[in-house]
Motif scaffolding. Structure first.
Motif, short mmCIF file in Angstrom:
data_model
loop_
_atom_site.label_atom_id
_atom_site.label_comp_id
_atom_site.label_asym_id
_atom_site.label_seq_id
_atom_site.Cartn_x
_atom_site.Cartn_y
_atom_site.Cartn_z
N ALA A 99 0.84 -1.21 0.00
CA ALA A 99 0.00 0.00 0.00
C ALA A 99 0.87 1.25 0.00
O ALA A 99 0.57 2.24 -0.69
N THR A 100 1.97 1.22 0.77
CA THR A 100 2.88 2.37 0.80
C THR A 100 3.49 2.61 -0.56
O THR A 100 3.58 3.75 -1.04
N GLU A 101 3.93 1.54 -1.22
CA GLU A 101 4.53 1.68 -2.55
C GLU A 101 3.50 2.16 -3.57
O GLU A 101 3.82 2.96 -4.46
N ALA A 102 2.25 1.70 -3.44
CA ALA A 102 1.19 2.16 -4.34
C ALA A 102 0.96 3.66 -4.18
O ALA A 102 0.77 4.39 -5.16
N ARG A 103 0.99 4.14 -2.93
CA ARG A 103 0.82 5.58 -2.68
C ARG A 103 1.99 6.36 -3.26
O ARG A 103 1.80 7.44 -3.85
N ARG A 104 3.18 5.83 -3.10
CA ARG A 104 4.36 6.52 -3.64
C ARG A 104 4.33 6.56 -5.17
O ARG A 104 4.69 7.57 -5.77
N ALA A 130 1.62 6.52 -7.04
CA ALA A 130 0.59 7.48 -7.41
C ALA A 130 1.11 8.91 -7.28
O ALA A 130 0.82 9.77 -8.13
N ALA A 131 1.89 9.17 -6.24
CA ALA A 131 2.46 10.51 -6.04
C ALA A 131 3.46 10.84 -7.15
O ALA A 131 3.48 11.97 -7.67
#
Length: 273
Positions: A65-70, A72-73
């Motif tokens: 989830a953290t990598e997905a947010r990164r 997306a950013a």
């Protein structure tokens, strides 16, 4: 003299390595890395088997989830105009593209030594699509990427100069690992536009990579950009470490439009019949 390991200890060690191997095979790499820590916690806290398994998988989910947010950013920052990837490009439809070169560029090795890429050719042959696809690959690999057109870059630099923000503007364009400058030569640059573009290229020289698309042949840059000295200096820095992809095939974009039109006509004819 060391005490030989008991069969039970050997069996436990073998199970641990097998379990790590299974997690890695399933591409649960973060869970595999955390396995030893979670097992220690399970023993200390006297956790049940299901509780330990739940904690192990929570680590994997949280990391993903953290990598997905990164990701997306990074995609928001990149400002890529389309979600194109290299799989979307039809090399058979555009014989003017050196597929071997593009596949090599897609490994992103050119980012390692701060090399540049120049796509040169008339409008519609796929220059922007290829540059965006390489940019997307770089974003997914964890790099900071930024896409702009030559006209937008020039206008932004001009506005920054008027507002006393020149240094911060230059720092912004120096930051990304990969800067994509699209459509150089499509619109005439203002008087200070070529100078601003040169300064952006100059500060990135030998530090980070730039992809540039243009409809102006390299031999014609001096006349196209109005200042032969600036054009020569810009080319000197761009071409020092660069891959140049000249595309002289038919319009890739027009072929796509024709295919859409033919599909629509076929649908109309089918309904009529």
């Amino acid at each position: 003299m060391s005490t030989p390991s008991s069969p039970m200890q050997m069996s436990e060690a073998r199970r641990f390595q097998q379990l790590r191997g299974h997690l890695s095979y399933l591409k649960l790499n973060d869970a595999a890395e955390a396995l030893n820590r979670v097992l220690d916690q399970a023993r200390t806290e006297r956790m049940s088997l299901t509780a330990a398994l739940e904690r192990l998988l929570e680590i994997e989910i949280e990391v993903e989830a953290t990598e997905a947010r990164r990701l997306a950013a990074r995609l928001r920052f990149a400002c890529l105009p389309e979600p194109w990837t290299l799989n979307d490009f039809d090399f058979a439809a555009q014989p003017g593209v050196d597929e071997k070169l593009i596949r090599d560029l897609a490994t992103l090795r050119f980012l390692d030594d701060a090399s540049n890429v120049l796509f040169v050719g008339p409008p519609g042959v796929g220059k922007t699509m290829l540059s965006v696809a390489l940019g997307r690959a770089a974003v997914e690999a964890g790099h900071r990427v930024y896409f702009t057109t030559a006209a937008e870059l020039s206008a932004r630099c001009h506005k920054a100069a008027l507002e006393g923000r020149w240094k911060s503007c230059m720092n912004f364009f120096a930051g990304p690992k990969l800067l994509i400058i699209d459509e150089l030569g499509y619109l005439p640059l203002p008087e200070d536009g070529a100078s601003a573009l040169f300064q952006v290229i100059n500060q990135r020289y030998l530090k980070s990579s730039t992809i540039l698309t243009t409809n102006v042949g390299i031999a014609d840059w001096a006349g196209a950009f109005g200042d032969a000295t600036v054009a020569a200096a810009m080319l000197d820095r761009l071409l020092h470490r660069a891959a140049v992809a000249g595309i002289d095939g038919p319009s890739y974009r027009l072929r796509g439009h024709r295919n859409q039109a033919e599909a629509l006509r076929a649908g109309v004819n089918a309904r009529v019949s």
